[in-house]
Design a protein around this motif. Structure first.
Motif, short mmCIF file in Angstrom:
data_model
loop_
_atom_site.label_atom_id
_atom_site.label_comp_id
_atom_site.label_asym_id
_atom_site.label_seq_id
_atom_site.Cartn_x
_atom_site.Cartn_y
_atom_site.Cartn_z
N TRP A 83 -1.25 2.04 -11.45
CA TRP A 83 -2.57 2.58 -11.73
C TRP A 83 -3.57 1.51 -12.15
O TRP A 83 -4.78 1.68 -11.98
CB TRP A 83 -2.46 3.68 -12.80
N GLN A 92 0.82 -1.19 0.00
CA GLN A 92 0.00 0.00 0.00
C GLN A 92 0.87 1.26 0.00
O GLN A 92 1.94 1.30 0.61
CB GLN A 92 -0.92 -0.01 1.22
N TYR A 130 -4.96 0.38 -8.99
CA TYR A 130 -5.87 1.41 -8.47
C TYR A 130 -7.24 1.33 -9.16
O TYR A 130 -8.28 1.46 -8.51
CB TYR A 130 -5.28 2.81 -8.69
N ALA A 131 -7.23 1.08 -10.46
CA ALA A 131 -8.48 1.00 -11.21
C ALA A 131 -9.36 -0.15 -10.71
O ALA A 131 -10.59 -0.06 -10.73
CB ALA A 131 -8.19 0.82 -12.70
N LYS A 132 -8.74 -1.21 -10.25
CA LYS A 132 -9.50 -2.37 -9.77
C LYS A 132 -9.94 -2.20 -8.31
O LYS A 132 -11.04 -2.60 -7.94
CB LYS A 132 -8.65 -3.64 -9.89
N ARG A 133 -9.06 -1.63 -7.49
CA ARG A 133 -9.32 -1.61 -6.05
C ARG A 133 -9.65 -0.22 -5.49
O ARG A 133 -10.06 -0.11 -4.33
CB ARG A 133 -8.09 -2.17 -5.30
N GLU A 134 -9.40 0.81 -6.28
CA GLU A 134 -9.60 2.19 -5.85
C GLU A 134 -8.78 2.51 -4.60
O GLU A 134 -9.21 3.25 -3.71
CB GLU A 134 -11.09 2.48 -5.62
N ARG A 135 -7.61 1.91 -4.54
CA ARG A 135 -6.64 2.22 -3.50
C ARG A 135 -5.27 2.31 -4.16
O ARG A 135 -5.02 1.67 -5.18
CB ARG A 135 -6.61 1.14 -2.41
#
Length: 302
Positions: free
Chosen positions: A67, A55, A70-75
């Motif tokens: 990224w 993280q 990020y697109a999959k998990r929004e983290r």
């Protein structure tokens, strides 16, 4: 992703896995079978995800953010690099002639050890941990220091795939010499039948602990070496010296079982008394018992 329709047990079955010639593929299938089995087991919540990402923390470079994740998990997650290695491990494998034995199992102890060691280094390096490999018999046959990159994984697997049993047993002396070579403390995993004098083995194991290493002992035995359930008169041949003995197994079975049970109890007790994790592995058993031992140890450490 669901594993509902996958028969993960076949990936852990020695008789099936041993038919796969390519060691890297064999290791990957064992690891995948273990992961799927863990997902379906009572340990469902036990985290064994490969740590290719971690993280995002304040101070990390934005250019390292993945990224797609990020697109999959929004983290925000960043990719880990070799210098972020978590754990230094040494996988130590006994390749003496006594390991070249099978009777009730589909594989020899050495074949089992090779697949198990391959699965362990595969897991470690894919977790960004550093793994080394040591082979020994009556002397240290090979020493590869720990590293954590994917190219090195292929080096370790190539070394394992070329192993042939050779040499007499000198476990205690070899383990002591190996412990002297290890300069940074970490995790030591010993894969051996431990067919040597316990009074020599135990002090060597204790010395690893004295140097602040965590230690897992995986003692591999063919089922027949444990139960001695031979039915007919037999000629027993020492794998290392060639000495032959004619015997009637039924007459000595009880005495043998008493002796081997006392020996195994002694090894286990001494290990546990000195903070060493001990596992007796029957080579007809699937590989998950040994892998679970590693994961529990790693979770305690990190």
């Amino acid at each position: 992703m669901t594993h509902k329709n996958i028969d993960y047990k076949k990936y852990l079955d020695t008789s099936i896995i041993s038919k796969i010639k390519n060691l890297e593929l064999r290791a990957r299938m064992v690891v995948e079978g273990f992961m799927i089995g863990l997902h379906k087991s009572p340990y469902h919540g036990f985290s064994v995800e490969f740590t290719e990402h971690r993280q995002y923390m304040q101070g990390d470079s934005l250019k390292d953010i993945d990224w797609k994740v990020y697109a999959k998990r929004e983290r925000f997650y960043v990719k880990q690099y070799e210098e972020e290695t978590n754990l230094i491990s040494h996988v130590i494998v006994d390749i003496s002639n006594s390991m070249d034995y099978k009777h009730s199992s589909s594989v020899t102890k050495l074949e089992y050890a090779i697949t198990l060691a391959a699965a362990l280094v595969y897991i470690m390096i894919n977790q960004q941990d550093a793994s080394g490999l040591v082979l020994f018999s009556d002397k240290i046959q090979s020493y590869l220091p720990p590293k954590s990159n994917q190219i090195y994984l292929k080096t370790l697997l190539a070394q394992l795939s070329q192993i042939k049993a050779k040499g007499l047993t000198n476990t205690g002396v070899c383990l002591r010499e190996i412990s002297e070579k290890i300069k940074k403390r970490g995790l030591v995993i010993i894969i051996s039948d431990l067919f040597d004098d316990p009074s020599k083995i135990i002090p060597a194991l204790k010395y690893f602990r004295y140097k602040k290493n965590e230690v897992i002992v995986l003692q591999l035995l063919d089922p027949m070496e444990i139960n001695f359930a031979f039915e007919k008169d037999s000629i027993f041949v020492d794998k290392e010296t060639g000495l032959e003995i004619n015997t009637q197994p039924r007459q000595i079975q009880k005495a043998y079982q008493t002796t081997i049970n006392n020996y195994l109890h002694n090894i286990k007790s001494e290990c546990l008394n000195h903070g060493i994790e001990y596992n007796l592995i029957d080579t007809s058993e699937p590989f998950d018992k040994a892998l679970m031992s590693y994961f529990f140890k790693r979770k305690k450490l990190y």
